[in-house]
Design an enzyme around this catalytic site. Structure first.
Site, PDB file in Angstrom:
ATOM      1  N   LYS A  97       1.012  -1.189   0.397  1.00  0.00           N
ATOM      2  CA  LYS A  97      -0.042   0.063  -0.300  1.00  0.00           C
ATOM      3  C   LYS A  97       0.795   1.130  -0.015  1.00  0.00           C
ATOM      4  O   LYS A  97       1.917   1.348   0.538  1.00  0.00           O
ATOM      5  CB  LYS A  97      -0.902   0.440   1.335  1.00  0.00           C
ATOM      6  N   ARG A 104     -10.549  -0.247  14.497  1.00  0.00           N
ATOM      7  CA  ARG A 104     -10.595   1.152  13.435  1.00  0.00           C
ATOM      8  C   ARG A 104     -11.336   0.789  12.254  1.00  0.00           C
ATOM      9  O   ARG A 104     -12.679   0.385  12.335  1.00  0.00           O
ATOM     10  CB  ARG A 104      -8.991   1.141  13.384  1.00  0.00           C
ATOM     11  N   TYR A 150      15.981  30.644   7.314  1.00  0.00           N
ATOM     12  CA  TYR A 150      14.538  31.511   7.818  1.00  0.00           C
ATOM     13  C   TYR A 150      15.137  31.435   9.344  1.00  0.00           C
ATOM     14  O   TYR A 150      15.086  30.541   9.986  1.00  0.00           O
ATOM     15  CB  TYR A 150      13.270  30.346   6.728  1.00  0.00           C
ATOM     16  N   MET A 171      11.490  24.838   2.240  1.00  0.00           N
ATOM     17  CA  MET A 171      10.237  24.001   1.368  1.00  0.00           C
ATOM     18  C   MET A 171      11.410  23.031  -0.140  1.00  0.00           C
ATOM     19  O   MET A 171      11.690  21.758   0.578  1.00  0.00           O
ATOM     20  CB  MET A 171       9.485  25.048   0.451  1.00  0.00           C
TER      21      MET A 171
HETATM   22  C1  LIG Z   1      -0.153  -1.559   7.291  1.00  0.00           C
HETATM   23  C2  LIG Z   1      -0.476  -2.661   7.609  1.00  0.00           C
HETATM   24  C3  LIG Z   1       0.040  -4.109   6.941  1.00  0.00           C
HETATM   25  C4  LIG Z   1       1.421  -3.751   7.005  1.00  0.00           C
HETATM   26  O1  LIG Z   1       2.094  -3.764   8.653  1.00  0.00           O
HETATM   27  P1  LIG Z   1       3.405  -2.900   8.404  1.00  0.00           P
HETATM   28  O2  LIG Z   1       3.528  -3.000  10.503  1.00  0.00           O
HETATM   29  O3  LIG Z   1       3.943  -1.837   8.068  1.00  0.00           O
HETATM   30  O4  LIG Z   1       3.800  -4.428   8.817  1.00  0.00           O
HETATM   31  C5  LIG Z   1      -0.708  -5.145   7.798  1.00  0.00           C
HETATM   32  N1  LIG Z   1      -1.858  -4.941   7.667  1.00  0.00           N
HETATM   33  C6  LIG Z   1      -2.851  -4.880   7.925  1.00  0.00           C
HETATM   34  C7  LIG Z   1      -4.794  -4.330   8.105  1.00  0.00           C
HETATM   35  C8  LIG Z   1      -2.176  -3.213   7.612  1.00  0.00           C
HETATM   36  O5  LIG Z   1      -3.597  -1.465   7.439  1.00  0.00           O
END
Ligand SMILES: *Cc1c(COP(=O)(O)O)cnc(C)c1O
Length: 406
Positions: free
Chosen positions: A56, A154, A275, A328
């Site tokens: 992802k 979540r 800055y 930046m």
């Molecule tokens: C992002 C995610 C993972 C991977 O988690 P890491 O801590 O990066 O290994 C696995 N399962 C779910 C549901 C996630 O959202």
């Protein structure tokens, strides 16, 4: 000597890169072989569980298609992304693999799942009902995962809701290809939440008879075999982030980030840099201006002010401290302690690599390695190493017109 007539083999790798990317402000090198080595290590740790790959957020900034292709070539058979758009990018790279979308099922997206051939991770009974309607009407039977919340609050069905679909599981032909949950505190070995989530998941998953179960992210793999079930879902550890922050990092580093030194200037004692004038030279100082800033994902939180140290970068093999605020597009680095001739305009400073880890930068940014990785800027030239030579070939550019002095 004219660089264009100089055989490539005689140039250092860095000179080669610079020649191939003369306008690049920075060069981000992603080592696909290191990602594959990390995956193999996790796979070995989790065997006999299947080791999936979480790609992802563009594979945590590393390039989802490139990473997925390299992992598939190494034997990875299941991938996870967060969104349908990400699935669309990953699917052509891994034609035979199972591909799950973690982010929840949205209304009217069933057809896109079928078109891409990916599976929703369903975490709500309304999602499940909508998915079922789509599958019934279209005849699609590509499968879906059921996500159960075991304490993170979540995504996911409550355990009670999950119990409600057990009759369907027992009736067979249910279209559920995975049952999963997610750990909230896996990186903390002694956090009691881990055992609580494990117990809750073990109980409910055991009722999903015949359905593979998955609980562990990267850190969860290192909590022990009882957390590994049928499949583990590592993300961060693939990319070199330490999954066991209470111990040494068992993973290999994956990214190297270099940015160009665009100017070197002398600053007098008492002058300020950057800055707000928040950093004052305590001695006659040489400053290298490096072409990376917060728009490139180098956080402003790494600034150095009078009285507070910021991050460090490596120039000519030595660590040098940031001076003043990160802007930046640019940052200043104190190179006074280097040999006068060690560094010139056009050389590269190493922001990640040569001992500077993603986790070290995260510490300076006041965040975690995940955010460092997913913030890596889009302006860098990206170069891939390994992974069956998907590498962008560093072809040499035509010679510059001769300079006036030639
Ligand atoms: C992002 C995610 C993972 C991977 O988690 P890491 O801590 O990066 O290994 C696995 N399962 C779910 C549901 C996630 O959202």
């Amino acid at each position: 000597m004219n660089i264009a007539t100089d055989p490539k083999s005689q140039l250092s790798p860095e000179a080669n890169l610079l020649a191939a990317h003369p306008a690049a402000t920075g060069i981000l090198t992603v080592d696909l072989d290191a990602i594959v080595a990390n995956w193999r290590k996790l796979e070995k740790t989790a065997v006999p569980a299947e080791c999936a790959g979480v790609v992802k957020a563009d594979a945590y900034g590393c390039g989802a298609a490139q990473v997925a292709r390299a992992l598939a070539a190494a034997g990875c058979k299941t991938f996870f992304v967060a969104t349908l758009d990400e699935a669309r990018v990953v699917r052509p790279a891994v034609p035979g693999a199972a591909l799950y979308v973690l982010g929840g099922f949205f209304q009217n997206t069933g057809a896109a799942y079928a078109e891409i051939d990916c599976k929703p991770v369903i975490g709500d009974l309304n999602e499940l009902a909508e998915w079922d309607v789509f599958c019934r009407r279209s005849g699609w039977s590509g499968g879906a995962a059921i996500h159960i919340d075991t304490g993170m609050n979540r995504l996911g069905l409550t355990v009670t809701e999950a119990q409600g679909i057990i009759p369907r599981i027992n009736a067979g032909d249910h279209g559920i290809t995975l049952v999963m949950s997610h750990l909230a505190s896996a990186e903390l070995l002694n956090n009691p939440a881990n055992a609580r989530q494990l117990t809750a998941f073990r109980e409910i998953a055991s009722l999903f008879s015949g359905v593979p179960a998955s609980l562990a992210n990267s850190s969860g793999i290192f909590l022990g075999p009882q957390f590994q079930f049928d499949m583990v879902r590592p993300g961060c550890a693939l990319y070199g982030i330490n999954p066991t922050p209470e111990a040494d990092n068992p993973m290999q580093p994956v990214v190297e980030l270099k940015a160009r030194i665009v100017q070197i200037r002398n600053v007098e004692r008492g002058d300020t840099v950057g800055y707000g004038g928040t950093w004052t030279a305590r001695r006659p100082t040489r400053i290298a201006i490096v072409a990376a800033g917060y728009a490139d994902g180098y956080f402003r939180a790494a600034s150095a002010n009078d009285g507070t140290r910021g991050a460090e970068v490596v120039v000519a093999g030595k660590r040098c401290p940031v001076a003043g605020r990160i802007s930046m597009d640019l940052m200043a680095v104190d190179i006074t302690d280097l040999d006068k001739n060690a560094v010139r305009r056009g050389h590269m400073a190493t922001l990640i690599g040569e001992g500077i880890t993603v986790d070290e930068l995260a510490h300076h940014y006041g965040t975690i390695g995940y955010e460092v990785m997913t913030s890596l800027g889009r302006r860098y030239a990206r170069v891939y190493k390994g992974g069956n030579a998907i590498t962008e070939p560093p072809s040499l550019p035509p010679a510059e017109p001769a300079a006036a002095s030639a």
